[in-house]
Design an enzyme around this catalytic site. Structure first.
Site, mmCIF file in Angstrom:
data_model
loop_
_atom_site.group_PDB
_atom_site.id
_atom_site.type_symbol
_atom_site.label_atom_id
_atom_site.label_comp_id
_atom_site.label_asym_id
_atom_site.label_seq_id
_atom_site.Cartn_x
_atom_site.Cartn_y
_atom_site.Cartn_z
ATOM 1 N N CYS A 39 69.799 15.807 37.725
ATOM 2 C CA CYS A 39 69.698 17.251 37.462
ATOM 3 C C CYS A 39 68.632 17.582 36.412
ATOM 4 O O CYS A 39 68.148 18.713 36.350
ATOM 5 C CB CYS A 39 71.041 17.817 37.033
ATOM 6 S SG CYS A 39 72.294 17.633 38.310
ATOM 7 N N HIS B 281 69.429 24.813 33.629
ATOM 8 C CA HIS B 281 69.947 24.161 34.841
ATOM 9 C C HIS B 281 71.213 24.911 35.256
ATOM 10 O O HIS B 281 72.065 25.202 34.422
ATOM 11 C CB HIS B 281 70.247 22.696 34.540
ATOM 12 C CG HIS B 281 70.971 22.000 35.645
ATOM 13 N ND1 HIS B 281 70.587 22.110 36.961
ATOM 14 C CD2 HIS B 281 72.059 21.193 35.641
ATOM 15 C CE1 HIS B 281 71.413 21.398 37.708
ATOM 16 N NE2 HIS B 281 72.322 20.838 36.933
ATOM 17 N N ASN C 192 75.014 24.295 42.318
ATOM 18 C CA ASN C 192 74.221 23.317 41.570
ATOM 19 C C ASN C 192 73.292 22.600 42.554
ATOM 20 O O ASN C 192 73.761 21.817 43.384
ATOM 21 C CB ASN C 192 75.175 22.344 40.877
ATOM 22 C CG ASN C 192 74.453 21.311 40.032
ATOM 23 O OD1 ASN C 192 73.235 21.155 40.131
ATOM 24 N ND2 ASN C 192 75.195 20.602 39.208
HETATM 25 O O1 UT7 Z 1 74.524 19.082 37.200
HETATM 26 C C1 UT7 Z 1 74.886 17.884 36.585
HETATM 27 C C2 UT7 Z 1 75.801 18.102 35.498
HETATM 28 N N1 UT7 Z 1 77.100 18.468 36.003
HETATM 29 C C3 UT7 Z 1 77.751 19.417 35.404
HETATM 30 O O2 UT7 Z 1 77.241 20.042 34.520
HETATM 31 C C4 UT7 Z 1 79.175 19.639 35.808
HETATM 32 C C5 UT7 Z 1 80.008 19.675 34.566
HETATM 33 N N2 UT7 Z 1 81.385 19.906 34.801
HETATM 34 C C6 UT7 Z 1 81.899 21.089 35.268
HETATM 35 O O3 UT7 Z 1 81.157 21.974 35.619
HETATM 36 C C7 UT7 Z 1 83.378 21.279 35.237
HETATM 37 O O4 UT7 Z 1 83.964 20.183 34.560
HETATM 38 C C8 UT7 Z 1 84.027 21.409 36.644
HETATM 39 C C9 UT7 Z 1 83.661 22.743 37.258
HETATM 40 C C10 UT7 Z 1 83.558 20.256 37.517
HETATM 41 C C11 UT7 Z 1 85.553 21.350 36.528
HETATM 42 O O5 UT7 Z 1 86.021 22.299 35.590
HETATM 43 P P1 UT7 Z 1 87.063 21.847 34.448
HETATM 44 O O6 UT7 Z 1 87.465 23.065 33.746
HETATM 45 O O7 UT7 Z 1 86.389 20.774 33.636
HETATM 46 O O8 UT7 Z 1 88.276 21.295 35.277
HETATM 47 P P2 UT7 Z 1 88.913 19.827 35.261
HETATM 48 O O9 UT7 Z 1 87.988 18.834 35.886
HETATM 49 O O10 UT7 Z 1 89.422 19.527 33.887
HETATM 50 O O11 UT7 Z 1 90.130 20.069 36.242
HETATM 51 C C12 UT7 Z 1 91.154 21.009 35.965
HETATM 52 C C13 UT7 Z 1 92.126 21.007 37.127
HETATM 53 C C14 UT7 Z 1 92.570 19.616 37.573
HETATM 54 O O12 UT7 Z 1 93.934 19.680 37.893
HETATM 55 P P3 UT7 Z 1 95.057 19.132 36.853
HETATM 56 O O13 UT7 Z 1 94.685 17.700 36.629
HETATM 57 O O14 UT7 Z 1 94.896 19.978 35.629
HETATM 58 O O15 UT7 Z 1 96.306 19.362 37.598
HETATM 59 C C15 UT7 Z 1 91.777 19.382 38.822
HETATM 60 O O16 UT7 Z 1 92.430 18.496 39.708
HETATM 61 O O17 UT7 Z 1 91.530 21.607 38.284
HETATM 62 C C16 UT7 Z 1 91.725 20.755 39.413
HETATM 63 N N3 UT7 Z 1 90.608 20.956 40.339
HETATM 64 C C17 UT7 Z 1 90.610 21.900 41.299
HETATM 65 N N4 UT7 Z 1 91.517 22.837 41.631
HETATM 66 C C18 UT7 Z 1 91.209 23.668 42.648
HETATM 67 C C19 UT7 Z 1 89.442 20.280 40.403
HETATM 68 N N5 UT7 Z 1 88.672 20.772 41.393
HETATM 69 C C20 UT7 Z 1 89.376 21.782 41.956
HETATM 70 C C21 UT7 Z 1 89.112 22.682 43.009
HETATM 71 N N6 UT7 Z 1 90.059 23.601 43.315
HETATM 72 N N7 UT7 Z 1 87.959 22.660 43.707
#
Ligand code: UT7
Length: 324
Positions: free
Chosen positions: A114, A251, A281
């Site tokens: 990225c 980004h 993204n």
């Molecule tokens: O471009 C390269 C760099 N990449 C990035 O910058 C991405 C960086 N990360 C992010 O943007 C965020 O971490 C995400 C958008 C990927 C995720 O957001 P988050 O607030 O960090 O959520 P999380 O990974 O901590 O997950 C929270 C909950 C989890 O459930 P539990 O464990 O709390 O029960 C996940 O399983 O959300 C769940 N979850 C979803 N729920 C519904 C993960 N993906 C989904 C989904 N729909 N698509």
């Protein structure tokens, strides 16, 4: 006199197929509401079957040349950032070169995921300042839809396909921060974090292309901490301060990361170019896409200070400061 690399034109291409968040609702345990609120993404474009990264790159490059009022014959080199090449080799840049009908100069790819476009831009700037080229096409082009695990809701809802390009041109400056063109850059990598965001296949490991794996919440924390810092370092190097920034072109990975970075830099959101809702993204393509969209809307005026920053797999991250 100092040689500077000035952006002479921008262009982009997005595949025709638009996929709304609701498309995922029937396929995975997810909702439009979750995707929107956690990432800011509403829709993304996916390449058609058979449409390759080079096809996207060629269209973006043509658009940038058109806006610059140049032809392929004016280009001395192509640097293309991608992590989703058509083939293991040759470089996608050479396919783009051939597609544009260019038979001279250099063409190579940069792979910093990225952060790829920021790395490519800094390299093109160094080559122009060193006198190796007068005009370089710098392209970010990706087909991340090809490396998605469609059963992994935590990654496949986030990424999209597209390409953006800029034409960099040598111009003489006075050697001060009032010059137009790229003023400074800051590039970083820390491979000890490579397992936070990687693809689980490749030529010398599995012999397959593999699929993207990400520990999103850990990458998120690194992004919030590292992006503002790299932007500040690059601004320092340019002899500028955040209050002199007219535009942040980040980004486009996550609206919450973008907001946190802008806040840390003391920038209001109306100085931030936002395309994440419509593009998702697109990895190395996201910054040149955003630059081209905003340029097409006439949002940049000559003399304005523009800061770009990105972080991605590696981890690799960096920033480039330029005067439009
Ligand atoms: O471009 C390269 C760099 N990449 C990035 O910058 C991405 C960086 N990360 C992010 O943007 C965020 O971490 C995400 C958008 C990927 C995720 O957001 P988050 O607030 O960090 O959520 P999380 O990974 O901590 O997950 C929270 C909950 C989890 O459930 P539990 O464990 O709390 O029960 C996940 O399983 O959300 C769940 N979850 C979803 N729920 C519904 C993960 N993906 C989904 C989904 N729909 N698509």
């Amino acid at each position: 006199m100092t040689r500077r690399a000035v952006i002479r034109g921008t262009g982009h291409y997005l595949p025709e197929r638009v996929v709304e968040n609701s498309w995922f609702e029937g396929r995975l345990d997810t909702t439009d509401e979750w995707i929107r609120s956690r990432s800011g993404i509403e829709r993304r474009h996916f390449a058609a079957e058979g449409q390759m990264t080079s096809d996207l790159g060629i269209r973006a490059a043509r658009a940038a040349l058109d806006r610059a009022g140049l032809t392929p014959a004016d280009i001395d080199g192509i640097i293309l950032a991608t992590s989703t090449p058509d083939f293991t080799f040759p470089a996608v840049a050479t396919t783009v070169q051939a597609g544009l009908g260019i038979k001279r100069g250099f063409a190579f790819d940069v792979q910093a995921v990225c952060a790829g476009f920021v790395f490519a831009l800094a390299n093109a700037d160094a080559m122009i300042r060193a006198g190796q080229a007068d005009r370089i096409l710098v392209i970010g082009a990706e087909t991340f839809s090809r490396i998605m695990d469609w059963t992994d809701r935590s990654t496949c809802v986030l990424f999209g396909d597209g390409a953006g390009a800029v034409v960099l041109e040598a111009q003489d400056g006075a050697g001060t921060s009032d010059d137009r063109g790229i003023l400074s850059s800051d590039l970083n990598s820390d491979g000890s974090y490579r397992e936070l965001l990687y693809v689980d296949g490749g030529v010398s490991s599995t012999g397959t292309a593999g699929q993207l794996r990400m520990q999103g919440n850990l990458v998120f924390r690194h992004a919030v901490e590292k992006l503002a810092r790299t932007a500040h370092t690059a601004l320092d190097r340019a002899g500028l301060t955040p209050d002199q920034v007219d535009w942040l072109v980040p980004h486009q990975a996550n609206m919450r990361i973008i907001t946190a970075t802008a806040q840390k830099m003391g920038l209001p959101l109306d100085k931030v170019v936002l395309t994440v809702a419509d593009h998702g993204n697109t990895s190395a393509a996201s910054i040149p896409l955003a630059l081209s969209v905003a340029d097409g809307q006439g949002r940049f005026t000559p003399g304005q200070v523009v800061v770009t920053e990105a972080i991605g797999g590696g981890l690799s991250w960096g920033a480039v400061v330029l005067r439009w």
